[in-house]
Design a protein around this motif. Structure first.
Motif, PDB file in Angstrom:
ATOM      1  N   GLN A 137       0.832  -1.205   0.000  1.00  0.00           N
ATOM      2  CA  GLN A 137       0.000   0.000   0.000  1.00  0.00           C
ATOM      3  C   GLN A 137       0.866   1.255   0.000  1.00  0.00           C
ATOM      4  O   GLN A 137       0.603   2.211  -0.735  1.00  0.00           O
ATOM      5  N   ALA A 140       2.426   2.127  -3.270  1.00  0.00           N
ATOM      6  CA  ALA A 140       1.443   2.810  -4.118  1.00  0.00           C
ATOM      7  C   ALA A 140       1.234   4.254  -3.662  1.00  0.00           C
ATOM      8  O   ALA A 140       1.033   5.160  -4.485  1.00  0.00           O
ATOM      9  N   ASP A 141       1.305   4.471  -2.359  1.00  0.00           N
ATOM     10  CA  ASP A 141       1.107   5.832  -1.824  1.00  0.00           C
ATOM     11  C   ASP A 141       2.270   6.749  -2.215  1.00  0.00           C
ATOM     12  O   ASP A 141       2.065   7.919  -2.538  1.00  0.00           O
ATOM     13  N   THR A 144       1.802   7.667  -5.720  1.00  0.00           N
ATOM     14  CA  THR A 144       0.706   8.639  -5.848  1.00  0.00           C
ATOM     15  C   THR A 144       1.178  10.038  -5.459  1.00  0.00           C
ATOM     16  O   THR A 144       0.892  11.027  -6.161  1.00  0.00           O
ATOM     17  N   TYR A 145       1.907  10.126  -4.346  1.00  0.00           N
ATOM     18  CA  TYR A 145       2.398  11.452  -3.938  1.00  0.00           C
ATOM     19  C   TYR A 145       3.277  12.028  -5.044  1.00  0.00           C
ATOM     20  O   TYR A 145       3.104  13.175  -5.463  1.00  0.00           O
ATOM     21  N   VAL A 223      -2.740  11.833   6.040  1.00  0.00           N
ATOM     22  CA  VAL A 223      -3.181  10.457   5.788  1.00  0.00           C
ATOM     23  C   VAL A 223      -3.942   9.949   7.002  1.00  0.00           C
ATOM     24  O   VAL A 223      -3.581  10.253   8.142  1.00  0.00           O
ATOM     25  N   MET A 264      -4.733  11.475   1.642  1.00  0.00           N
ATOM     26  CA  MET A 264      -4.747  10.063   1.216  1.00  0.00           C
ATOM     27  C   MET A 264      -5.383   9.168   2.280  1.00  0.00           C
ATOM     28  O   MET A 264      -5.316   9.451   3.478  1.00  0.00           O
ATOM     29  N   CYS A 266      -5.968   4.701   2.452  1.00  0.00           N
ATOM     30  CA  CYS A 266      -5.775   3.468   1.666  1.00  0.00           C
ATOM     31  C   CYS A 266      -7.092   2.834   1.246  1.00  0.00           C
ATOM     32  O   CYS A 266      -7.104   2.010   0.335  1.00  0.00           O
ATOM     33  N   VAL A 287      -7.503  10.018  -3.297  1.00  0.00           N
ATOM     34  CA  VAL A 287      -7.717   8.636  -2.837  1.00  0.00           C
ATOM     35  C   VAL A 287      -7.997   7.645  -3.968  1.00  0.00           C
ATOM     36  O   VAL A 287      -7.633   6.472  -3.853  1.00  0.00           O
ATOM     37  N   HIS A 289      -6.831   7.882  -7.126  1.00  0.00           N
ATOM     38  CA  HIS A 289      -5.533   7.633  -7.785  1.00  0.00           C
ATOM     39  C   HIS A 289      -4.742   6.646  -6.925  1.00  0.00           C
ATOM     40  O   HIS A 289      -4.098   5.723  -7.424  1.00  0.00           O
ATOM     41  N   GLU A 290      -4.798   6.883  -5.625  1.00  0.00           N
ATOM     42  CA  GLU A 290      -4.111   6.011  -4.663  1.00  0.00           C
ATOM     43  C   GLU A 290      -4.665   4.589  -4.746  1.00  0.00           C
ATOM     44  O   GLU A 290      -3.917   3.620  -4.605  1.00  0.00           O
ATOM     45  N   ASN A 293      -3.162   2.893  -7.894  1.00  0.00           N
ATOM     46  CA  ASN A 293      -1.725   2.677  -8.004  1.00  0.00           C
ATOM     47  C   ASN A 293      -1.171   1.357  -7.460  1.00  0.00           C
ATOM     48  O   ASN A 293      -0.091   0.946  -7.898  1.00  0.00           O
TER      49      ASN A 293
END
Ligand code: CP
Ligand code: NVA
Length: 308
Positions: A137, A140-141, A144-145, A223, A264, A266, A287, A289-290, A293
């Motif tokens: 996760q 992916a975060d 995304t950032y 987050v 964000m 998850c 979120v 897009h997150e 990813n």
């Protein structure tokens, strides 16, 4: 061949290479139908087992789609329906699965199950979430950032709420990717001090701040996550809600961060609990897009594990 068990146990250059590859693989698929094979097929003739001992929507579907896009095949297994859930040892399960498949992803409860599986499997094992961590996760975060704001190194991330498994992997990432992290939440739900110490030892500034308003000052990213995780007892639900209510991410809290701060989560999210509907669907939220990813980041993780 390497496992992918945690962010802090994976070498920094490998983490960086995986994120770079995730960006490139996402860009290469832009505008294509979801079922179209990738131009490169590094998983041709590869078989991947995806084991779930807990529910999942995103991890399950994104791993499955990702393997297929890379030309491989998957089987999704529920822990309960395997002999694993009926007393067969983890070590034996690992030995047997290694005869059939090239790669194993597992979502489980105890960290020890993941560790034992990895120890006895002769193929790589990927951590798809345990009670303690959720490294895929956070890969992916980070992706995304970066795609919204550029490098995360030197930025200030604020985790507001429960110091849970997702928070733990964020702390691991702070050390490895070089960002600062402020945890704001009740003392009873602080993250594991061992993970805080580890991130600090790697040079990340990690602050614990009980006042959420003070915590988010200067934040680049806020987050949060559910107040009751899958492994948490439902009997503590009310106590957790009472402890965590002051740490809800709402528009008032977002307004105290930097104007271009991102939000964000998850997912799955619980609206008007850890986050308001207005923030979830507000201009700072990334979120969904997150949520996309993991598809790209996990493909990079799987390629790293198989060296392809
Ligand atoms: N974020 C995440 O891991 O979602 P799932 O539980 O749906 O896999
Ligand atoms: N902390 C949550 C994350 C879900 C993806 C849980 O473990 O239930």
């Amino acid at each position: 061949m390497p496992d992918f068990l945690d962010i802090h146990t994976t070498a920094k250059p490998d983490l960086r290479a995986m994120i770079d590859q995730a960006h490139a693989m996402k860009a290469a698929r832009k505008g294509q139908p979801k079922g179209q094979p990738d131009a490169e097929q590094p998983f041709a003739n590869r078989m991947v087992a995806l084991i779930f001992e807990k529910p999942s929507t995103r991890t399950r579907v994104s791993f499955d789609v990702g393997v297929r896009q890379m030309g491989g095949q998957t089987m999704v297994l529920s822990g309960k329906e395997m002999q694993l859930g009926h007393g067969e040892t983890i070590a034996d399960t690992a030995r047997v699965l290694s005869r059939y498949v090239d790669l194993i992803m597992i979502r489980t409860f105890e960290e020890s199950v993941l560790q034992e599986l990895a120890e006895y499997a002769s193929v790589p094992v990927i951590n798809g979430l345990t009670n303690r961590t959720h490294p895929c996760q956070i890969m992916a975060d980070i992706q995304t950032y970066e795609e919204h704001r550029g490098p995360i190194a030197g930025k200030k991330v604020v985790w507001s709420g429960d110091g849970n498994n997702v928070c733990a992997s964020f702390l691991h990432a702070a050390g490895q990717f070089g960002f600062d992290l402020t945890f704001t939440g009740p003392e009873a739900l602080d993250p594991d001090p061992e993970f805080v110490a580890l991130a600090r030892a790697q040079g990340a500034q990690i602050d614990i701040q009980r006042d959420p308003a003070q915590a988010v000052a200067g934040a680049d990213l806020i987050v949060t996550d559910t107040w009751v995780s899958m492994h948490d007892s439902q009997s503590n639900r009310e106590r957790r809600h009472n402890l965590l209510r002051p740490y809800q991410v709402n528009e008032a809290l977002m307004a105290l961060a930097k104007p271009d701060a991102l939000f964000m989560h998850c997912l799955p999210a619980h609206r008007e609990e850890e986050v308001t509907n207005a923030v979830m669907h507000g201009p700072q939220s990334v979120v969904f897009h997150e949520a996309e990813n993991p598809l790209h980041a996990q493909k990079a993780v799987m390629r790293y594990c198989l060296g392809v």
